[in-house]
Design an enzyme around this catalytic site. Structure first.
Site, PDB file in Angstrom:
ATOM      1  N   HIS A 196       1.830   4.669  -2.835  1.00  0.00           N
ATOM      2  CA  HIS A 196       1.943   6.112  -2.598  1.00  0.00           C
ATOM      3  C   HIS A 196       3.343   6.620  -2.954  1.00  0.00           C
ATOM      4  O   HIS A 196       3.492   7.664  -3.598  1.00  0.00           O
ATOM      5  CB  HIS A 196       1.671   6.423  -1.124  1.00  0.00           C
ATOM      6  CG  HIS A 196       0.264   6.162  -0.686  1.00  0.00           C
ATOM      7  ND1 HIS A 196      -0.842   6.619  -1.365  1.00  0.00           N
ATOM      8  CD2 HIS A 196      -0.224   5.484   0.390  1.00  0.00           C
ATOM      9  CE1 HIS A 196      -1.936   6.260  -0.741  1.00  0.00           C
ATOM     10  NE2 HIS A 196      -1.592   5.556   0.320  1.00  0.00           N
ATOM     11  N   HIS A 201       0.829  -1.210   0.000  1.00  0.00           N
ATOM     12  CA  HIS A 201       0.000   0.000   0.000  1.00  0.00           C
ATOM     13  C   HIS A 201       0.867   1.265   0.000  1.00  0.00           C
ATOM     14  O   HIS A 201       0.670   2.167  -0.833  1.00  0.00           O
ATOM     15  CB  HIS A 201      -0.900  -0.012   1.234  1.00  0.00           C
ATOM     16  CG  HIS A 201      -1.860   1.133   1.309  1.00  0.00           C
ATOM     17  ND1 HIS A 201      -3.123   1.077   0.758  1.00  0.00           N
ATOM     18  CD2 HIS A 201      -1.738   2.367   1.859  1.00  0.00           C
ATOM     19  CE1 HIS A 201      -3.737   2.228   0.973  1.00  0.00           C
ATOM     20  NE2 HIS A 201      -2.925   3.031   1.635  1.00  0.00           N
ATOM     21  N   GLU A 202       1.827   1.315   0.910  1.00  0.00           N
ATOM     22  CA  GLU A 202       2.678   2.506   1.007  1.00  0.00           C
ATOM     23  C   GLU A 202       3.610   2.623  -0.199  1.00  0.00           C
ATOM     24  O   GLU A 202       3.965   3.735  -0.604  1.00  0.00           O
ATOM     25  CB  GLU A 202       3.479   2.484   2.311  1.00  0.00           C
ATOM     26  CG  GLU A 202       2.638   2.469   3.576  1.00  0.00           C
ATOM     27  CD  GLU A 202       1.660   3.625   3.653  1.00  0.00           C
ATOM     28  OE1 GLU A 202       1.933   4.700   3.076  1.00  0.00           O
ATOM     29  OE2 GLU A 202       0.601   3.463   4.289  1.00  0.00           O
TER      30      GLU A 202
END
Length: 236
Positions: free
Chosen positions: A37, A33-34
């Site tokens: 980003h 997920h990170e």
């Protein structure tokens, strides 16, 4: 003393069987997920100040370029800190083109949505991988018939492969467990392959109390057999 031993055994089973795998799985999902980003921020020209797995005190950290990569003490989340994440963050004029709040609406949306997007892509990748490679599972090859168990009394032996239960095809060990566990105490008709010869046995399951990983007692029907390690196949 037996209570203390059982307590620590159940705690160990809970840790190794549930808590540790959950932390590892959560860590992988957070990282993916990170990473979404982080990569989209880099792609859009935004300077990333920190990439952290976990919250709280820093355990390990190394700065490479503009970004500090950190592993923190609490493995229950993570975050990416871009330059200009906060509207009131002081930013020099030289750094302003690299700040998140200086980017256009489309770029900011892509950066914010990239985390969830990467999780979806990762899930699709895992499904494809499992479909192509398969997962190792146990077949119905019997490794042991426990002494004086319903299966042994009926004549089932190590090396037998259970093909059917009450006319229902069983290929994997979890299919067998489901059929026996849901029998409600009735006698089961097992079709067994022994050295390429099909034999039929009538087995009366017995109700026994077992403790689950949380130490809770539960009543389950069993026939007293254990799987063989030689019966592992890839399930697609």
């Amino acid at each position: 003393m037996e209570f203390i031993t059982a307590y620590f055994q159940n705690s160990s089973d809970l840790l190794t069987g549930y808590i540790f795998p959950a932390i590892v799985l959560l860590g992988i999902l957070i990282f993916v997920h990170e990473l979404g980003h982080f990569l989209l921020a880099k792609l859009c020209g935004v300077r990333v100040l920190k990439f952290s797995l976990g919250f709280g005190p820093k355990l390990l950290g190394k700065k490479i370029g503009d970004t500090e990569y950190v592993i923190s003490a609490l493995p229950l989340g993570g975050y990416v800190k871009p330059l200009g994440e906060s509207p009131d963050e002081p930013i020099s004029e030289a750094d302003r083109p690299f700040a998140l709040n200086s980017q256009g609406l489309c770029a900011r949306f892509l950066i914010l949505a990239a985390g969830s997007g990467f999780n979806i892509i990762f899930a699709g990748f895992l499904y494809a991988l499992v479909y192509m490679v398969g997962l190792p599972v146990l077949t119905t090859l019997v490794g042991q018939a426990i002494d004086d168990s319903p299966a042994q009394r009926a004549g089932i032996m190590a090396g037998d492969r259970i093909e059917e239960i009450d006319g229902r095809r069983v290929r994997y060990w979890d299919d067998l467990q489901e059929a026996v566990g849901g029998c409600e105490g009735r006698t089961l008709r097992l079709l067994v392959n022994r050295n390429d010869e099909l034999l039929e046995f009538a087995v009366q399951p017995e109700l026994e109390q077992r403790n689950d990983a949380l130490g809770r007692g539960e009543n389950v029907y069993l026939i007293g057999i254990a799987p063989s390690a030689d019966g592992v196949v890839d399930r697609r």
